[in-house]
Design an enzyme around this catalytic site. Structure first.
Site, mmCIF file in Angstrom:
data_model
loop_
_atom_site.group_PDB
_atom_site.id
_atom_site.type_symbol
_atom_site.label_atom_id
_atom_site.label_comp_id
_atom_site.label_asym_id
_atom_site.label_seq_id
_atom_site.Cartn_x
_atom_site.Cartn_y
_atom_site.Cartn_z
ATOM 1 N N HIS A 89 -0.141 112.387 -92.239
ATOM 2 C CA HIS A 89 1.041 113.265 -92.322
ATOM 3 C C HIS A 89 1.339 113.534 -93.794
ATOM 4 O O HIS A 89 2.057 112.783 -94.445
ATOM 5 C CB HIS A 89 2.237 112.582 -91.644
ATOM 6 C CG HIS A 89 3.385 113.486 -91.371
ATOM 7 N ND1 HIS A 89 4.175 113.384 -90.253
ATOM 8 C CD2 HIS A 89 3.898 114.529 -92.078
ATOM 9 C CE1 HIS A 89 5.119 114.306 -90.285
ATOM 10 N NE2 HIS A 89 4.976 115.006 -91.404
ATOM 11 N N ALA A 106 14.334 118.813 -91.578
ATOM 12 C CA ALA A 106 14.136 119.785 -92.652
ATOM 13 C C ALA A 106 13.302 120.988 -92.220
ATOM 14 O O ALA A 106 12.859 121.772 -93.049
ATOM 15 C CB ALA A 106 13.469 119.110 -93.845
ATOM 16 N N GLN A 107 13.077 121.133 -90.901
ATOM 17 C CA GLN A 107 12.312 122.277 -90.412
ATOM 18 C C GLN A 107 13.255 123.471 -90.198
ATOM 19 O O GLN A 107 14.355 123.306 -89.675
ATOM 20 C CB GLN A 107 11.622 121.923 -89.092
ATOM 21 C CG GLN A 107 10.782 120.670 -89.150
ATOM 22 C CD GLN A 107 9.324 120.934 -89.453
ATOM 23 O OE1 GLN A 107 8.845 122.050 -89.369
ATOM 24 N NE2 GLN A 107 8.614 119.889 -89.829
ATOM 25 N N ASP A 136 4.409 111.418 -95.282
ATOM 26 C CA ASP A 136 5.228 112.628 -95.151
ATOM 27 C C ASP A 136 5.503 113.206 -96.544
ATOM 28 O O ASP A 136 6.573 113.751 -96.815
ATOM 29 C CB ASP A 136 6.535 112.325 -94.424
ATOM 30 C CG ASP A 136 7.198 113.567 -93.840
ATOM 31 O OD1 ASP A 136 6.577 114.651 -93.856
ATOM 32 O OD2 ASP A 136 8.358 113.464 -93.393
ATOM 33 N N ALA A 180 14.183 115.400 -96.704
ATOM 34 C CA ALA A 180 13.208 116.470 -96.449
ATOM 35 C C ALA A 180 11.837 116.006 -96.927
ATOM 36 O O ALA A 180 11.358 116.389 -97.986
ATOM 37 C CB ALA A 180 13.628 117.756 -97.161
ATOM 38 N N HIS A 233 13.664 106.488 -95.390
ATOM 39 C CA HIS A 233 13.717 107.177 -94.103
ATOM 40 C C HIS A 233 14.128 106.249 -92.969
ATOM 41 O O HIS A 233 14.751 106.688 -91.994
ATOM 42 C CB HIS A 233 12.354 107.795 -93.774
ATOM 43 C CG HIS A 233 12.142 109.146 -94.374
ATOM 44 N ND1 HIS A 233 11.819 109.314 -95.702
ATOM 45 C CD2 HIS A 233 12.217 110.384 -93.840
ATOM 46 C CE1 HIS A 233 11.698 110.618 -95.958
ATOM 47 N NE2 HIS A 233 11.937 111.281 -94.845
ATOM 48 N N ASN A 270 12.991 109.150 -87.033
ATOM 49 C CA ASN A 270 13.473 110.373 -87.667
ATOM 50 C C ASN A 270 13.148 111.578 -86.791
ATOM 51 O O ASN A 270 12.019 111.739 -86.322
ATOM 52 C CB ASN A 270 12.838 110.555 -89.047
ATOM 53 C CG ASN A 270 13.195 109.430 -89.997
ATOM 54 O OD1 ASN A 270 12.344 108.638 -90.391
ATOM 55 N ND2 ASN A 270 14.458 109.332 -90.354
ATOM 56 N N HIS A 289 6.822 110.386 -87.264
ATOM 57 C CA HIS A 289 7.800 109.666 -88.095
ATOM 58 C C HIS A 289 8.908 109.027 -87.249
ATOM 59 O O HIS A 289 10.034 109.490 -87.180
ATOM 60 C CB HIS A 289 8.363 110.511 -89.235
ATOM 61 C CG HIS A 289 8.784 111.912 -88.920
ATOM 62 N ND1 HIS A 289 9.612 112.253 -87.874
ATOM 63 C CD2 HIS A 289 8.512 113.071 -89.578
ATOM 64 C CE1 HIS A 289 9.826 113.550 -87.876
ATOM 65 N NE2 HIS A 289 9.161 114.072 -88.897
#
Length: 377
Positions: free
Chosen positions: A58, A139-140, A268, A302, A247, A216, A213
């Protein structure tokens, strides 16, 4: 160039071995030799540890570059992460317009087909979005979320091989899509989902393989509404987690480690990884690096600036022994993808390895036998 030889404390599938490892593009021999290992450690100024190279499933970016930019962004990102011990990875997209996703996939395809010099092996794509829940986007961006279809996925898969996909199982016909995606060889991961515990269990029964993730971007564990997190903790064999200690609270990581046999770490990582504080791109959005993390202007996390060597050190700081920590960054992600010749140091496997000093800092990295310049600009 070949053969090469490194000596130290080697993590093999059978356990630790004091000795030497000889390799070309693949590992040719591993031999016990305590004297040679001790001599190598003395010359390097301390104990040397040799682990399988890290495999990050990721990764959005690094070195100021974002995968969604397309072009040679994937090669730049793969080179940046290789300097931190990552020897294989999935280039990860995010929710965006159809044209933007196709541009990113077209940019990744050459690096997947032929590994650039000095770079980690790009094993394929992790398609994170656009088939998500508008209620758990993190954050998408909301304006590009769409319902998934087999034809659309096939068209993306034809541009660059999709090895993993994040899906909100409760949306539209996504549950029915899971067995079809599995037939394509895609590992379906539950994430950015507002689904219930029952939704999560049904997805696993339909063939979903993991969770994106963990904790999250998904419904939380409550004792009467266990949510997607509850489904993962109760039933998952595999799940990814971001061990940057921002996170996910360390207590939640410890709980997941006890519950999920093959919990594995991912970064990430974003374009801000390896860069100074400031403003960076994450897909179509602007994000801000400050105090070791990346946030939207709203303050929401993010992505991260984590690297896999730091993930190893964080796992060890949480109390994992080094072999267990290594497995969660190499062996388990390799097994998750079915990559039987990576993630382990054994004769015949790809010569993907990281050599660490006594502080678990990389002093050498090899990708398919190629030495990576750790201090490259």
């Amino acid at each position: 160039m070949f053969p090469r030889k490194v000596s130290g404390n080697i993590l093999t599938p059978q356990g630790w071995l004091q000795g030497s490892l000889q390799f070309g593009q693949r590992i040719e021999a591993i031999e016990a030799d305590a004297a040679a290992a001790d001599a190598a450690a003395t010359a390097a100024g301390g104990k040397l540890t040799i682990l399988p190279g890290f495999i990050d499933l990721h990764v959005h970016g690094a070195a100021g570059v974002d995968i969604m930019q397309g072009g040679d962004a994937g090669a730049t990102v793969a080179r940046a992460h290789a300097r931190h011990g990552t020897t294989a990875m999935l280039g990860t997209t995010m929710t965006a317009t159809d044209n933007s996703i196709r541009r990113a996939l077209s940019g990744l395809a050459p690096s997947i087909a032929l590994r650039p010099a000095g770079a980690a092996r790009m094993l394929g794509v992790h398609l994170e979005g656009p088939f998500l829940s508008i209620h758990r986007l993190g954050a998408q961006p909301a304006d590009a979320v769409v319902e998934g279809s087999l034809d659309l996925v096939r068209s993306y898969h034809a541009i660059a091989p999709i090895r993993a996909m994040t899906l909100a199982t409760e949306v539209a016909q996504h549950l029915q899509l899971i067995p079809q995606l599995k037939e394509l060889g895609i590992r379906v991961q539950l994430g950015h989902s507002n689904g219930s515990y029952d939704d999560g269990v049904a997805a696993l029964q339909a063939g979903a393989a993991g969770f994106t993730h963990l904790f999250n971007g998904m419904t939380a564990l409550q004792h009467r509404q266990p949510g997607i997190v509850g489904a993962a903790l109760a039933h998952a064999e595999y799940a990814e987690i971001i061990p940057d200690l921002q996170h996910v609270h360390e207590g939640a990581i410890r709980a997941a480690l006890r519950a999920i046999p093959r919990l594995y770490g991912v970064t990430d990582a974003t374009a801000a990884t390896g860069m100074p504080d400031g403003e960076y791109g994450l897909g179509s959005q602007r994000v801000y690096k400050c105090m070791g993390c990346v946030r939207l202007a709203t303050g929401s996390l993010a992505g991260s600036v984590l690297t896999m060597d730091q993930a190893l050190r964080n796992f060890v700081a949480l109390g994992l022994d080094l072999a267990d920590a290594s497995h969660r960054l190499s062996l388990y992600p390799a097994d998750y993808l079915g990559e039987t010749e990576r993630g382990r140091l054994q004769t015949g496997a790809w010569a993907d390895l990281v050599v660490l000093d006594a502080d678990l800092q990389p002093v050498a990295v090899y990708v398919e036998g190629e030495a990576i310049a750790l201090n490259a600009a």
